[in-house]
Structures are given as C-alpha cells and as structure tokens.
Design a protein around this motif. Sequence first.
Motif, PDB file in Angstrom:
ATOM      1  N   ASP A   1       6.653  -0.502   2.982  1.00  0.00           N
ATOM      2  CA  ASP A   1       5.753  -0.394   3.823  1.00  0.00           C
ATOM      3  C   ASP A   1       6.202  -1.032   5.051  1.00  0.00           C
ATOM      4  OD1 ASP A   1       3.223  -0.428   5.342  1.00  0.00           O
ATOM      5  OD2 ASP A   1       1.968  -1.757   3.695  1.00  0.00           O
ATOM      6  N   TRP A   2       6.066  -0.573   6.299  1.00  0.00           N
ATOM      7  CA  TRP A   2       6.703  -1.207   7.319  1.00  0.00           C
ATOM      8  C   TRP A   2       5.708  -1.117   8.447  1.00  0.00           C
ATOM      9  CZ3 TRP A   2      11.177  -3.687   7.150  1.00  0.00           C
ATOM     10  CH2 TRP A   2      12.050  -3.116   6.212  1.00  0.00           C
ATOM     11  N   THR A   3       4.417  -0.868   8.072  1.00  0.00           N
ATOM     12  CA  THR A   3       3.187  -1.112   8.927  1.00  0.00           C
ATOM     13  C   THR A   3       2.840  -2.790   9.115  1.00  0.00           C
ATOM     14  OG1 THR A   3       1.610  -0.867   7.067  1.00  0.00           O
ATOM     15  CG2 THR A   3       2.336   1.004   8.425  1.00  0.00           C
ATOM     16  N   ASP A   4       2.406  -3.030  10.116  1.00  0.00           N
ATOM     17  CA  ASP A   4       1.784  -4.463  10.357  1.00  0.00           C
ATOM     18  C   ASP A   4       0.394  -4.385   9.976  1.00  0.00           C
ATOM     19  OD1 ASP A   4       4.303  -5.487  11.689  1.00  0.00           O
ATOM     20  OD2 ASP A   4       3.809  -4.728  13.466  1.00  0.00           O
TER      21      ASP A   4
ATOM     22  N   LYS B   1      11.642  -2.249  11.539  1.00  0.00           N
ATOM     23  CA  LYS B   1      12.323  -0.952  11.235  1.00  0.00           C
ATOM     24  C   LYS B   1      12.710  -0.150  12.547  1.00  0.00           C
ATOM     25  CE  LYS B   1      10.790   3.198   8.696  1.00  0.00           C
ATOM     26  NZ  LYS B   1      11.034   4.095   9.898  1.00  0.00           N
TER      27      LYS B   1
ATOM     28  N   SER C   1       7.056  -8.843  13.311  1.00  0.00           N
ATOM     29  CA  SER C   1       6.542  -7.359  13.147  1.00  0.00           C
ATOM     30  C   SER C   1       7.564  -6.610  12.389  1.00  0.00           C
ATOM     31  CB  SER C   1       6.391  -6.720  14.505  1.00  0.00           C
ATOM     32  OG  SER C   1       6.114  -5.340  14.138  1.00  0.00           O
ATOM     33  N   ARG C   2       6.683  -6.048  11.185  1.00  0.00           N
ATOM     34  CA  ARG C   2       7.550  -5.026  10.150  1.00  0.00           C
ATOM     35  C   ARG C   2       7.799  -3.944  10.943  1.00  0.00           C
ATOM     36  NH1 ARG C   2       5.905  -5.447   4.156  1.00  0.00           N
ATOM     37  NH2 ARG C   2       5.855  -7.755   3.776  1.00  0.00           N
ATOM     38  N   ALA C   3       6.971  -3.344  11.781  1.00  0.00           N
ATOM     39  CA  ALA C   3       7.056  -2.234  12.488  1.00  0.00           C
ATOM     40  C   ALA C   3       8.436  -2.092  13.608  1.00  0.00           C
ATOM     41  CB  ALA C   3       5.924  -1.804  13.145  1.00  0.00           C
TER      42      ALA C   3
END
Length: 270
Positions: free
Chosen positions: A240-243, A30, A25-27
């Motif tokens: 962009d850190w949104t999944d 972060k 998960s990118r979020a």
Amino acid sequence: LTQENYFTRHNTAITNSKVRDFLTSRAYFKAKHIDGVVDDKLTPSMQLGSAVDALWSGGTVDPKCPKAQQEKAQDIYQTLVANAMPTEGNRLLLQNVLQTTIRVQGVDIAIAGIPDALVIREHLTPTTVAGSHKSLSLSKFTNTITILDLKTTRNSALRSKDSWYWHCRDLGYFRQFSVYRELVKQNHKPRTMRFLHLAVGTTKVGLSYPVKLFEIPQSLLKEPWNEFKRAAYDICTTEDWTDPVIDWARPLRVSKPAETVKVYNLEDIE
C-alpha cells in the motif's frame, strides 16, 4: 556499490535518505525510488552543501553547480581548512561506501551508507593467553573509529547544543548516525566508536563562517535506529503506497516536549 552509482537507481539498498522520503510520503517514495518518475531537484542550499562536501573530501564539484555557489563553497572551505582535524596517528577514509544486511522480523534487508569520513585510530591492546604451565602476554591491534559527518547549515542551528539537538531531530541526523554505526560495526568491527558533526554556517560572521564541532552520544541513537528498522521493513513488505488522510475525529494534540522547549527566532522561519 561505488561512489559513482551510490546516488543512482542502481543502489537498491535501504539508506537513511530513502527512509526519510518514505516517512515523508509513501506515494513520493514510490514515484521516486520505484517508478523513477521523480528526479532529485537540488535546492540552492543543497547545491552549496554538496559543493562544500566535494571540496572537503577532495572530490570534484558538480559543474552544473552555479558559479556563485561554487565561489561561496570555496570560501566556506577555507574556514574548514583553518579548523582542520589533527590526523597524526590516524587513518582517514573519506566517502567510504559501506554495505551490510540486517534481519528485521524474518526479512533480510540490504542497507548502505556513505559517511563523510571515518577516522580510524589503531593501538596495541595487551592480552593474556593462559596455558597449562605458563601465561603468555601478547599485544594485538584494536581500533577506535570516529564517524565524522560534515554539515553545512544555517547559522541559527549552531547557536547551542540545544538548537543542534533539534536540528538533528528535524532532519534525521540521529537516524543517519545510527545507520552508520551499524554499518561500521559490521564492516570494521571497532573496539569503540565516536560520532562527531563538523557543522559550518552559511552566513559570514565578521571575516569567516561560524564552525562548531558537536559530539553525539550513542544514547541518542537507539530510538532512531528502531525507527529506521521499522521503516526499512515497511518499505520491503508494503503493498500500500497511498498516504493516510487526516482523521478529523482524532486530531494530533500538541503538547510541550518532555526533553526541552524548542525556541525559534526569525532566522528559523523560512
């Protein structure tokens, strides 16, 4: 980097565990590694594995580890002692922090890793230096390095080479070895390398815990290394850190894997 600060936010290098978090998960990546608002929460199995690692490498078990887990770790450690690796003629480096820099698409990226053990075997290699009137035979030291990683895991993962293959695929162990390979190559410049997993189960069978030694061929490390480099580049360049959300128009179509069929039993379903 040192053993003391490797697992802290002072370590800004890209590691296999950070790539695992990013791919999950990118979020989450972060929140954990950039914002620092998510702490590592060790599960009981992770606490047990860390305690076994500490005992095996001659370190100190975390005093926060529950007493029952510490006692079980001691029990598992005795199984490892009974299966100790021959060390005669070898130099052993335990929990050695390695660092280097790689370049991916024009971006310099610091990477790091901390293999459980490097087994270094040095030997003489004859060489010949040709001159204008005579040839001189010399010998020089070269080394073969075995990267040995200890894995504490459920018994079912040890059933066979196939079950261990899938376990490594699922948990990113091939990717981990691919990172260690690059780090060892840059820091020690070995002549040859081997990759071994010393795997021990966490449920007693009879009077002891099952233990197996698996060798991982380098052919299994090529694509995981490419995956690591792609993820490391994305970590260093993304804004962009949104999944991503699921695409109802394009569901992922499941098919039989090309290499083999993964077989589960009840012990695998948790």
